[in-house]
Structures are given as C-alpha cells and as structure tokens.
Motif scaffolding. Sequence first.
Motif, mmCIF file in Angstrom:
data_model
loop_
_atom_site.group_PDB
_atom_site.id
_atom_site.type_symbol
_atom_site.label_atom_id
_atom_site.label_comp_id
_atom_site.label_asym_id
_atom_site.label_seq_id
_atom_site.Cartn_x
_atom_site.Cartn_y
_atom_site.Cartn_z
ATOM 1 N N GLY A 8 16.001 42.736 59.616
ATOM 2 C CA GLY A 8 16.899 42.109 58.648
ATOM 3 C C GLY A 8 17.659 40.916 59.215
ATOM 4 O O GLY A 8 18.275 41.001 60.273
ATOM 5 N N GLU A 31 12.481 39.604 59.136
ATOM 6 C CA GLU A 31 13.123 39.491 57.816
ATOM 7 C C GLU A 31 12.044 39.493 56.731
ATOM 8 O O GLU A 31 11.141 38.671 56.742
ATOM 9 N N ALA A 32 12.188 40.423 55.779
ATOM 10 C CA ALA A 32 11.178 40.560 54.721
ATOM 11 C C ALA A 32 11.158 39.363 53.768
ATOM 12 O O ALA A 32 10.099 38.914 53.326
ATOM 13 N N ARG A 33 12.343 38.833 53.457
ATOM 14 C CA ARG A 33 12.407 37.723 52.495
ATOM 15 C C ARG A 33 11.959 36.417 53.165
ATOM 16 O O ARG A 33 11.865 36.344 54.388
ATOM 17 N N GLU A 231 7.980 41.810 56.559
ATOM 18 C CA GLU A 231 8.505 43.079 56.025
ATOM 19 C C GLU A 231 8.103 44.254 56.911
ATOM 20 O O GLU A 231 6.920 44.460 57.189
ATOM 21 N N VAL A 233 7.417 48.073 57.410
ATOM 22 C CA VAL A 233 7.110 49.191 56.508
ATOM 23 C C VAL A 233 7.172 50.536 57.225
ATOM 24 O O VAL A 233 7.293 51.584 56.594
ATOM 25 N N LEU A 246 4.445 46.059 60.505
ATOM 26 C CA LEU A 246 4.746 45.116 59.423
ATOM 27 C C LEU A 246 3.759 45.317 58.273
ATOM 28 O O LEU A 246 2.676 45.903 58.456
ATOM 29 N N ALA A 247 4.127 44.797 57.103
ATOM 30 C CA ALA A 247 3.297 44.990 55.908
ATOM 31 C C ALA A 247 1.885 44.441 56.105
ATOM 32 O O ALA A 247 0.924 44.961 55.531
ATOM 33 N N LEU A 269 11.866 53.350 54.226
ATOM 34 C CA LEU A 269 10.873 53.044 55.265
ATOM 35 C C LEU A 269 10.309 54.344 55.808
ATOM 36 O O LEU A 269 10.985 55.358 55.882
ATOM 37 N N ARG A 386 14.488 43.863 45.452
ATOM 38 C CA ARG A 386 13.750 44.862 46.239
ATOM 39 C C ARG A 386 14.341 45.062 47.637
ATOM 40 O O ARG A 386 14.387 46.177 48.149
ATOM 41 N N TYR A 387 14.766 43.990 48.277
ATOM 42 C CA TYR A 387 15.241 44.102 49.658
ATOM 43 C C TYR A 387 16.770 44.245 49.746
ATOM 44 O O TYR A 387 17.354 44.006 50.784
#
Length: 449
Positions: A8, A31-33, A231, A233, A246-247, A269, A386-387
């Motif tokens: 994050g 960071e997912a975004r 992201e 997971v 990661l995704a 997660l 979502r995040y």
Amino acid sequence: MFDCAIIGAGLAGLVAAQHLVERGLSVTVLEARNRVGGRVENKTLNDGSYLELGGQWIGPGFDSLRELIDDLGLDVVGMPAPGNLIVRLRGQALAVPSSEDEPALTPFEVSDLGQGLLRLRRLAERFRSDNAWRKANDAWLNQDLRRWITTNLRTQGAQRRFSEVYAAAFGPMPKECTLLEGLHQVNSGPDLETMLASNGGLHQRRVQGGMATVAEGLAAKLGSVVRLGAEVVKVEHSATSARLHLADGEVVEAKQLISTLPPRLAMALDHEPPLPAWRAEAADKVAPGNVIKAFLVYETPFWREQGLSGQSSADEGPVRVTFDTTAEGAAKGHLMGYFEGADADSLSRRSVTLRERAFIDSAVRSFGQQAAEPLAYFERDWAAERYTGGCHGAHFSPGVWTTNGPVLAEPDGVLHWAGAEYSTRFNGYMEGAVRSGREVAAVVARNLA
Ligand SMILES: Cc1cc2nc3c(=O)[nH]c(=O)nc-3n(C[C@H](O)[C@H](O)[C@H](O)COP(=O)(O)OP(=O)(O)OC[C@H]3O[C@@H](n4cnc5c(N)ncnc54)[C@H](O)[C@@H]3O)c2cc1C
C-alpha cells in the motif's frame, strides 16, 4: 530479497518507506492502484483547479503531518473565507456567527461546556488507567452517550456546542453510541478542548495544491521503490521472511513486511499461515464507515457575497454538512458535502443524478435559489472503491476496539501493521497514518539491525 516490502502506497506506506530508505535499507512498496495516496486523492478539473476527494483537513495536534508537509516544502492554507455558518434546524435555516467572529455562547454556557469537557477528559483518563474501575462500572459505561451529555451539561447551548465539537472531531455520533465508545474516542483522537479553543476544530487547514501533493512528493523522492498496479493477492510469512504473491503471478520476497491495509481489507487477502481467529473476528465486526464525498461547482462562491462561509450543518436530509473547499486563487466556487451513514448507504445504490439532485436541494435550503444551478457535480463513493472499501476510517462497533483494538497493531512474526486504523492516537485520521508509518518503520529497522 528486499529488507522490507510494504503493501500500500497511502500515507502510512509511503512514510514507512521513506524512513526505511533513509536508514539505507532496501524497500519495495507494492500499490494495487495506478496512483499513490490511497484515501488521499485529487481530481483536476478542466480549469486547472482541483477537488480533494478524500482526506483533506489538518487539525490541531497533527504535528507529524505538519512536519512532513514542511519537509516537502509545501504550504498550508486556512479555510477559504470567513463568515457566518448556516445551521438548519427543524426546517429553519439560521445564519450563526462562527465563534471565530463572536462568541455564540453566553459566559454561563461557556463555563458549563468547559466543565463538561473537563469531566469527560477525567473520565477518559480513568477509563484508560484504571482497569478495576472500568470493570466495576461496566453497566454505567454502557449508557447512551447522548444521555450522559444531557445529564452532565446543564445548558442547551453547551450541550449543542459539545455535540458539534464531538462530531467535528470524530464524525457524526452513531445512534447507539455509548459513553464507553466516547471515552475511547477521546483517548485516541484529537483533544476536544484544543479544538474548541481554536474553533472550527478539525476542519481548519489544508495543503495548498491538495493533500495528494504530499503523497506525490513522497513518492517522487522514493522513485522506483514504489510500484504501481502491483496488487498483492497472497501473503506468506514465516519466522524469518515473507513472500508476497502479486495478481500477475510475480512473487516478491522480503525479510520484513508492513501491511497498511485497513483490518477488513487485510482479511480479504489470502494469508499463509492464516491470520489468528481473533483478528478475523475483530475485522469482521469493524463496520466500514460509508461516506460519499460530493462537490457542487458554481460559477462563483456566491455564498461569500452574503457573508456566509459556505459551512453549514442540518438536522435532516442526506447531506448534513457542507464546506467551501474552493482552492486558493480559483475563480469558480466549490461546495463540498458528505453523504454519510444510512443515507449514503441507500443513496449509493441509486443513480448519480439522484444524489446530485439531493445535494442541490439541500444546498438550496441552506444557501437559497442561487445554489439551484451548479455548473457541475462530482463525487467519490469510497465504499465502492475496491482498494478502500469504506471510510472515513474504519468505525469500530461497540466493544470491538476495547476488546481487540490495542492488539490489532501487534505484529504477527515478520508481518507488521501500519495505517490510520492501527494508530493509538488520531485513529482513523491522516495524522494517525503518518505516526503509525513512522513508528512501525522504527520497529522494522530495529528488527533488521
Ligand atoms: C472522504 C474522506 C474524507 C476524509 N477526511 C479526512 C480529513 O479531513 N482529515 C483526516 O485527517 N483524515 C481524513 N480522512 C481519513 C484519511 O484519508 C485516512 O485516514 C488516511 O489517508 C489513511 O491512510 P493509510 O495509509 O492508513 O491508508 P490508505 O490510504 O487506505 O492506504 C492503503 C493503500 O493500500 C492500497 N491497497 C489496498 N489493497 C491492496 C492490495 N491488495 N495490494 C496492494 N495495495 C493495496 C490502497 O490502494 C491504498 O493506496 C478522510 C477519508 C475519506 C475517505
């Protein structure tokens, strides 16, 4: 293998990374975004001005955040314009002088208010330090907070101002809020008396250019340490290291790990070994606050011509508070309002047009017909993100914080927790996120030494 991986790139993650990098450690922030900042975000408009969709106001005691802003060479500015507040009560809109302009309370009411706050602070101190007293008074502590206010403050003016200051500090008081929850808030949040003394409380100052420039400034210094669109997971951790999946299938390894996800999001997660059952239970009980932050953009901030500050509060309707958030130097007027709680819940399932209509209706009732025709409407529904999954911070249901709160921030082996929801002071606020990022980074650095 990195010394530390951080999940994050909100304020907590970026601050933690900055401190670890300064100590010469190898760090990666995942960071997912596709942007940094998390719950702090700017939206740039066509005319070059901006809206702050998330965290914005800096209050008294936000010392760590102020230090960070100074270090980045950013400026802090006050509320855009002075003026009267609109208070809508039982269908009537009253223009009330802000207490910055003239005291709205009589000396008797001020003294009553001061004694009420003092009583609450003493109770909060006892609540924090005297376990036996807390247990012996359990039933009394579970009384309705509103009832405590009306029995402990004698004047209506003081009761009203007390509730306003409380709401400015901690958000709207839930219907079932107990004295016990109130005392926890007082122990973990900003100092109510300081807020009262400086009037306007939390809603006081902001960063020129928007709070997002703080996150962007930190990320610019960190450079390739911060990875966007990454992201996480699955989290695997042992006594000596962590593996993050990661995704896209990539695996990142690190000796220490800091997760900055709010408790509920963290539970989504996959963890190996699974997180302890009590953590899952606590996270389950944490009802994420539901907030839609909305903006009406007008040709000009017309309310200022009427001697109004743009600040309003109402006892009914889906948008109960508004603020003038017009950026310094901007020509157009920005009026911000929150859809909160049950109103945000039901309206988030309806159309944007309906929410725009509801906000305009509310603005007209407060500021008159000139509010009827804005140029544009914008909003950010944080519960739909979502995040993030809800806001402001996570709101702990009765009993959850006192039972599990202090240990939620306890590390699980090499896995550490940082973020606004894990901070014992300014819990849920940007200041809490910054403090927590800094403190957890110090623990991780010690572990690596
Ligand atoms: C509408 C609104 C108004 C607010 N107003 C104020 C205010 O005026 N003053 C104040 O002090 N506070 C305010 N707050 C609260 C403040 O914004 C937050 O407390 C603070 O920004 C939280 O920072 P954080 O780093 O702890 O968490 P976050 O900012 O939530 O950071 C967590 C990060 O983790 C990322 N992430 C999530 N899942 C994954 C994953 N699986 N893999 C990788 N990354 C992931 C997210 O994208 C995010 O960037 C407000 C919040 C909202 C929503």
